[in-house]
Design a protein around this motif. Structure first.
Motif, PDB file in Angstrom:
ATOM      1  N   LYS A 186       0.847  -1.185   0.000  1.00 50.79           N
ATOM      2  CA  LYS A 186       0.000   0.000   0.000  1.00 50.79           C
ATOM      3  C   LYS A 186       0.882   1.235   0.000  1.00 50.79           C
ATOM      4  O   LYS A 186       1.539   1.554   0.990  1.00 50.79           O
ATOM      5  CB  LYS A 186      -0.938   0.012   1.202  1.00 50.79           C
ATOM      6  CG  LYS A 186      -1.944   1.166   1.154  1.00 50.79           C
ATOM      7  CD  LYS A 186      -2.952   1.093   2.279  1.00 50.79           C
ATOM      8  CE  LYS A 186      -3.968   2.228   2.160  1.00 50.79           C
ATOM      9  NZ  LYS A 186      -4.967   2.191   3.268  1.00 50.79           N
ATOM     10  N   PRO A 210       1.057   5.496  -1.682  1.00 48.22           N
ATOM     11  CA  PRO A 210       0.271   6.557  -2.317  1.00 48.22           C
ATOM     12  C   PRO A 210       0.470   6.541  -3.829  1.00 48.22           C
ATOM     13  O   PRO A 210       1.536   6.136  -4.317  1.00 48.22           O
ATOM     14  CB  PRO A 210       0.818   7.833  -1.681  1.00 48.22           C
ATOM     15  CG  PRO A 210       2.174   7.469  -1.181  1.00 48.22           C
ATOM     16  CD  PRO A 210       2.089   6.032  -0.781  1.00 48.22           C
ATOM     17  N   PRO A 211      -0.520   6.963  -4.585  1.00 44.35           N
ATOM     18  CA  PRO A 211      -0.430   6.919  -6.058  1.00 44.35           C
ATOM     19  C   PRO A 211       0.689   7.777  -6.641  1.00 44.35           C
ATOM     20  O   PRO A 211       1.123   7.536  -7.759  1.00 44.35           O
ATOM     21  CB  PRO A 211      -1.813   7.406  -6.506  1.00 44.35           C
ATOM     22  CG  PRO A 211      -2.367   8.153  -5.333  1.00 44.35           C
ATOM     23  CD  PRO A 211      -1.825   7.488  -4.128  1.00 44.35           C
ATOM     24  N   ASP A 212       1.138   8.786  -5.880  1.00 42.47           N
ATOM     25  CA  ASP A 212       2.205   9.649  -6.397  1.00 42.47           C
ATOM     26  C   ASP A 212       3.581   9.232  -5.890  1.00 42.47           C
ATOM     27  O   ASP A 212       4.514  10.038  -5.848  1.00 42.47           O
ATOM     28  CB  ASP A 212       1.935  11.106  -6.012  1.00 42.47           C
ATOM     29  CG  ASP A 212       1.936  11.327  -4.498  1.00 42.47           C
ATOM     30  OD1 ASP A 212       1.887  10.322  -3.747  1.00 42.47           O
ATOM     31  OD2 ASP A 212       1.995  12.490  -4.078  1.00 42.47           O
ATOM     32  N   HIS A 235       5.881   7.617  -7.259  1.00 40.34           N
ATOM     33  CA  HIS A 235       6.934   7.791  -8.265  1.00 40.34           C
ATOM     34  C   HIS A 235       7.454   9.222  -8.337  1.00 40.34           C
ATOM     35  O   HIS A 235       8.501   9.482  -8.934  1.00 40.34           O
ATOM     36  CB  HIS A 235       6.418   7.362  -9.643  1.00 40.34           C
ATOM     37  CG  HIS A 235       5.287   8.199 -10.138  1.00 40.34           C
ATOM     38  ND1 HIS A 235       3.996   8.067  -9.649  1.00 40.34           N
ATOM     39  CD2 HIS A 235       5.243   9.186 -11.071  1.00 40.34           C
ATOM     40  CE1 HIS A 235       3.215   8.927 -10.274  1.00 40.34           C
ATOM     41  NE2 HIS A 235       3.947   9.627 -11.133  1.00 40.34           N
ATOM     42  N   GLU A 236       6.732  10.166  -7.722  1.00 43.58           N
ATOM     43  CA  GLU A 236       7.147  11.560  -7.746  1.00 43.58           C
ATOM     44  C   GLU A 236       7.923  11.955  -6.485  1.00 43.58           C
ATOM     45  O   GLU A 236       8.346  13.094  -6.353  1.00 43.58           O
ATOM     46  CB  GLU A 236       5.924  12.469  -7.889  1.00 43.58           C
ATOM     47  CG  GLU A 236       5.135  12.234  -9.178  1.00 43.58           C
ATOM     48  CD  GLU A 236       3.876  13.075  -9.238  1.00 43.58           C
ATOM     49  OE1 GLU A 236       3.571  13.772  -8.238  1.00 43.58           O
ATOM     50  OE2 GLU A 236       3.192  13.050 -10.278  1.00 43.58           O
ATOM     51  N   GLU A 292       6.136  -1.744 -10.522  1.00 49.43           N
ATOM     52  CA  GLU A 292       4.713  -1.494 -10.309  1.00 49.43           C
ATOM     53  C   GLU A 292       4.391  -0.022 -10.050  1.00 49.43           C
ATOM     54  O   GLU A 292       3.322   0.459 -10.415  1.00 49.43           O
ATOM     55  CB  GLU A 292       4.201  -2.330  -9.133  1.00 49.43           C
ATOM     56  CG  GLU A 292       4.302  -3.830  -9.361  1.00 49.43           C
ATOM     57  CD  GLU A 292       3.401  -4.305 -10.489  1.00 49.43           C
ATOM     58  OE1 GLU A 292       2.312  -3.713 -10.683  1.00 49.43           O
ATOM     59  OE2 GLU A 292       3.798  -5.259 -11.197  1.00 49.43           O
ATOM     60  N   TYR A 293       5.320   0.688  -9.423  1.00 50.95           N
ATOM     61  CA  TYR A 293       5.054   2.082  -9.055  1.00 50.95           C
ATOM     62  C   TYR A 293       5.912   3.073  -9.840  1.00 50.95           C
ATOM     63  O   TYR A 293       5.815   4.276  -9.631  1.00 50.95           O
ATOM     64  CB  TYR A 293       5.275   2.283  -7.553  1.00 50.95           C
ATOM     65  CG  TYR A 293       4.231   1.569  -6.719  1.00 50.95           C
ATOM     66  CD1 TYR A 293       3.027   2.181  -6.398  1.00 50.95           C
ATOM     67  CD2 TYR A 293       4.455   0.275  -6.255  1.00 50.95           C
ATOM     68  CE1 TYR A 293       2.072   1.528  -5.630  1.00 50.95           C
ATOM     69  CE2 TYR A 293       3.499  -0.391  -5.487  1.00 50.95           C
ATOM     70  CZ  TYR A 293       2.316   0.242  -5.186  1.00 50.95           C
ATOM     71  OH  TYR A 293       1.363  -0.409  -4.437  1.00 50.95           O
ATOM     72  N   GLN A 294       6.745   2.572 -10.757  1.00 47.36           N
ATOM     73  CA  GLN A 294       7.582   3.410 -11.631  1.00 47.36           C
ATOM     74  C   GLN A 294       8.446   4.413 -10.855  1.00 47.36           C
ATOM     75  O   GLN A 294       8.622   5.561 -11.278  1.00 47.36           O
ATOM     76  CB  GLN A 294       6.727   4.157 -12.659  1.00 47.36           C
ATOM     77  CG  GLN A 294       6.135   3.280 -13.749  1.00 47.36           C
ATOM     78  CD  GLN A 294       4.948   2.456 -13.270  1.00 47.36           C
ATOM     79  OE1 GLN A 294       4.022   3.017 -12.694  1.00 47.36           O
ATOM     80  NE2 GLN A 294       4.970   1.174 -13.499  1.00 47.36           N
ATOM     81  N   CYS A 295       8.952   3.995  -9.715  1.00 49.39           N
ATOM     82  CA  CYS A 295       9.830   4.866  -8.926  1.00 49.39           C
ATOM     83  C   CYS A 295      11.223   4.906  -9.546  1.00 49.39           C
ATOM     84  O   CYS A 295      11.713   3.915 -10.085  1.00 49.39           O
ATOM     85  CB  CYS A 295       9.912   4.371  -7.487  1.00 49.39           C
ATOM     86  SG  CYS A 295       8.330   4.381  -6.605  1.00 49.39           S
TER      87      CYS A 295
END
Length: 219
Positions: A133, A135-137, A139-140, A166-169
Motif C-alpha cells: 500500500k 500513495p499513487p504519487d 513515483h514523484e 509497479e510504481y515506476q519509482c
C-alpha cells in the motif's frame, strides 16, 4: 581493560571499509557510542525493554545520516530579531516505505525526524509480495526504504523490484536505510540496483537476525 578512544584510527578504519564497497553505499563513521549500541543489540543478555531503547537510539542516528542524502535547496528566512539568514530547506515530497514487519520498527525514528511524513508498507513472504500500500504519487517522491537487518538481501531486492516495476519509482530517488548488513547482502543489492543510495550503520558477517522478534516481543 584498555579504553578505545582514537579518532585517527577510526578515520582509517572508515576509509578502509568504504573502499570495499561502491560509492552509493554510505557506512556510518565508527565511534564508541555507535559501537556500544551495536554491541548491546547483539548481546543475548539484553532484556527487551533495553533492547527497544537501544534500537530506537541507533535507528534515530542512522535516519539522521540518511536524511543528509536528500535534496536541499537554498532559502532565505527572517529571524525573530528581523535579520535575514541564508540557509537550506529539503525539497518536499518524501515517502517512507517500510518492509514489514521488522521495517516498521524504524517508523518511529522516521516520524521523529520527518514530521507528518507519509508511510507506505510492503509485506513480503518467501519472495512473494503479499501486501503493498503506497500513495499513487510514490513515483514523484524521494523514497526512504526501511529494513533494519539485511542478510541475503532477498526481501529488499523484492521490495525494490516492486517499487520500480509497479510504481515506476526512480532508482536515483530511493534511499535504503538499514542498521546492520552482511557483505553478501550489500553486494547483491548493489549489483542489482547500483543507482540507489544505501545508508547503513555497519556491515558485518555477524548480523543480529533476532532484531524483529526481540523488538516486537515475539521471540
Amino acid at each position: 581493560m584498555s579504553v578505545i578512544n582514537n579518532d585517527i584510527e577510526n578515520v582509517i578504519v572508515e576509509e578502509d571499509i568504504n573502499k570495499e564497497y561502491p560509492s552509493n553505499v554510505h557506512i556510518m563513521k565508527p565511534h564508541n557510542q555507535l559501537r556500544e549500541l551495536q554491541t548491546l543489540l547483539r548481546d543475548r543478555t539484553t532484556c527487551r525493554s533495553d533492547f527497544k531503547f537501544y534500537a530506537d537510539r541507533l535507528i534515530r542516528l542512522t535516519v539522521e545520516v540518511a536524511l543528509n542524502h536528500l535534496s536541499y535547496i537554498p532559502c532565505e528566512i527572517q529571524t525573530p530579531t528581523g535579520q535575514s539568514f541564508e540557509g537550506l530547506r529539503h525539497e518536499r515530497g518524501i515517502l517512507c516505505v517500510s518492509l514489514m514487519r521488522s521495517g516498521e520498527a524504524m517508523e518511529k525514528g522516521i516520524r521523529e525526524c520527518c514530521r507528518s511524513i507519509r508511510i507506505g508498507k510492503i509485506l513480503i513472504n518467501e519472495g512473494l509480495v503479499i501486501y503493498a500500500k503506497l500513495p499513487p504519487d510514490a513515483h514523484e517522491r524521494r523514497i526512504l526504504v526501511t529494513y533494519p537487518v539485511i542478510t541475503s538481501g532477498s526481501i529488499v531486492l523484492t521490495g525494490l523490484k516492486l517499487l520500480v516495476t509497479e510504481y515506476q519509482c526512480q532508482l536515483s530517488s530511493i534511499i535504503v536505510i538499514c542498521l546492520f548488513c552482511t557483505p553478501d547482502g550489500i553486494r547483491k543489492i548493489c549489483e542489482a540496483y547500483p543507482e540507489i543510495t544505501i545508508v547503513v550503520s555497519e556491515i558485518n558477517d555477524v548480523a543480529p537476525n533476532h532484531f524483529g522478534q526481540k523488538y516486537f516481543g515475539t521471540d
